[in-house]
Scaffold this motif. Sequence first.
Motif, short mmCIF file in Angstrom:
data_model
loop_
_atom_site.label_atom_id
_atom_site.label_comp_id
_atom_site.label_asym_id
_atom_site.label_seq_id
_atom_site.Cartn_x
_atom_site.Cartn_y
_atom_site.Cartn_z
N ARG A 151 0.83 -1.20 0.00
CA ARG A 151 0.00 0.00 0.00
C ARG A 151 0.86 1.25 0.00
O ARG A 151 1.94 1.28 0.59
N GLY A 158 -7.39 9.77 -8.27
CA GLY A 158 -7.51 8.65 -9.20
C GLY A 158 -7.39 9.06 -10.65
O GLY A 158 -6.96 8.27 -11.49
N ILE A 161 -3.97 8.35 -11.81
CA ILE A 161 -3.56 6.95 -11.85
C ILE A 161 -4.10 6.23 -13.08
O ILE A 161 -3.39 5.47 -13.74
N ASN A 233 -4.72 -3.50 -9.25
CA ASN A 233 -4.38 -2.13 -8.88
C ASN A 233 -5.67 -1.53 -8.36
O ASN A 233 -6.61 -1.30 -9.12
N HIS A 235 -7.24 1.62 -6.22
CA HIS A 235 -6.98 2.92 -5.62
C HIS A 235 -8.30 3.54 -5.18
O HIS A 235 -9.28 3.55 -5.91
N VAL A 243 -4.93 9.53 -2.03
CA VAL A 243 -5.49 8.25 -2.46
C VAL A 243 -4.73 7.12 -1.79
O VAL A 243 -3.50 7.19 -1.63
N ASP A 244 -5.46 6.10 -1.37
CA ASP A 244 -4.84 4.86 -0.90
C ASP A 244 -4.68 3.96 -2.12
O ASP A 244 -5.67 3.55 -2.73
N VAL A 245 -3.44 3.70 -2.50
CA VAL A 245 -3.15 2.88 -3.66
C VAL A 245 -2.60 1.54 -3.18
O VAL A 245 -1.71 1.51 -2.32
#
Length: 322
Positions: A151, A158, A161, A233, A235, A243-245
């Motif tokens: 993470r 987003g 991404i 992937n 996010h 953002v939590d990726v």
Amino acid sequence: MSDDFFAGKFPRGWFGVLFSEELKVGQVKSLRYFDKELVAFRGENGAVAILDAFCPHLGAHLGDGKCEGNSIVCPFHAWKFSQSGQCVDVPYAKRIPLKAQQGALRTYHVREINQIVHLWFDVEGGGPTWEVPVDDSMNDDLNWSKWYFKRWRVRTQGKEIIENLVDTPHFTYVHGSPIEEITVDFNGHVASQTSVIGGHATLGDKLVTRATYFGPGVQHVTMNGTYASAQVNIHTPIDTEHVDVCYGIKIQRDPTLADTDDIAREYARFAHEAFDQDVVIWQRKIYRPAPLLCDGDGPLFQLRHWYRQFFSETDAAQSIAK
């Protein structure tokens, strides 16, 4: 007023918030997504529930509470709430307030598939309009390794991404792995890329990949290189600036090898290092609503048009907390 349509907004769709192994039976976990405090718990029935985190009684955070059976218990006055957000017990009261019985806590649609817990978010409160598909290779198939994931908390959104899906040149200049062939398709809530990549020192001499977004925040990837791998992937917005990726990978087992799990762990390390290269860029770049492009760039504006369908025309950051 900003000419960036996506600024200050959250998209609508399914978002991966936990891998299944991160939430055991009877466990409670605090989450923060979409500028909201949430709480997840897994009941003794094995089902995962996600609710707004603050008790409707006097506002204690349920993430500090405990799971009993299929309910979560507030740490402050022991009010107990079901997986559907209804108050089922107030231990010191003769009767439960009607509003609490009817459902005092907002609940979220949850799908636990592919060994990942997905949450549906819609700022306008609508329910799911599509589903993330089940992929046998991503489930508990003994022919595949476990998930190896990492993470990142990234200062981005987003919208940055997803652009990797069509950004052909960056594979050469960021990852050192030029794309030799690529096809990009958009179909409803699905956007996919099929490509042949010119190789990676560890992942394979020639990588054949198919990367597919199911909505704005869940991407499935199949890659045939040194080993066949399944990747995700996912996010999920924390707020309008972060953002939590999470990038996960598993590989297909080779029955002739006794150390597949060690190989998968090492393979994942190299895959995560490659993803790190993108994270470094995302952390410091700005978003260009009207970028200056050349004929070697991919179908960026077509992708942005596809992405726009997941946003309300009118919602703004202030409305999200209501």
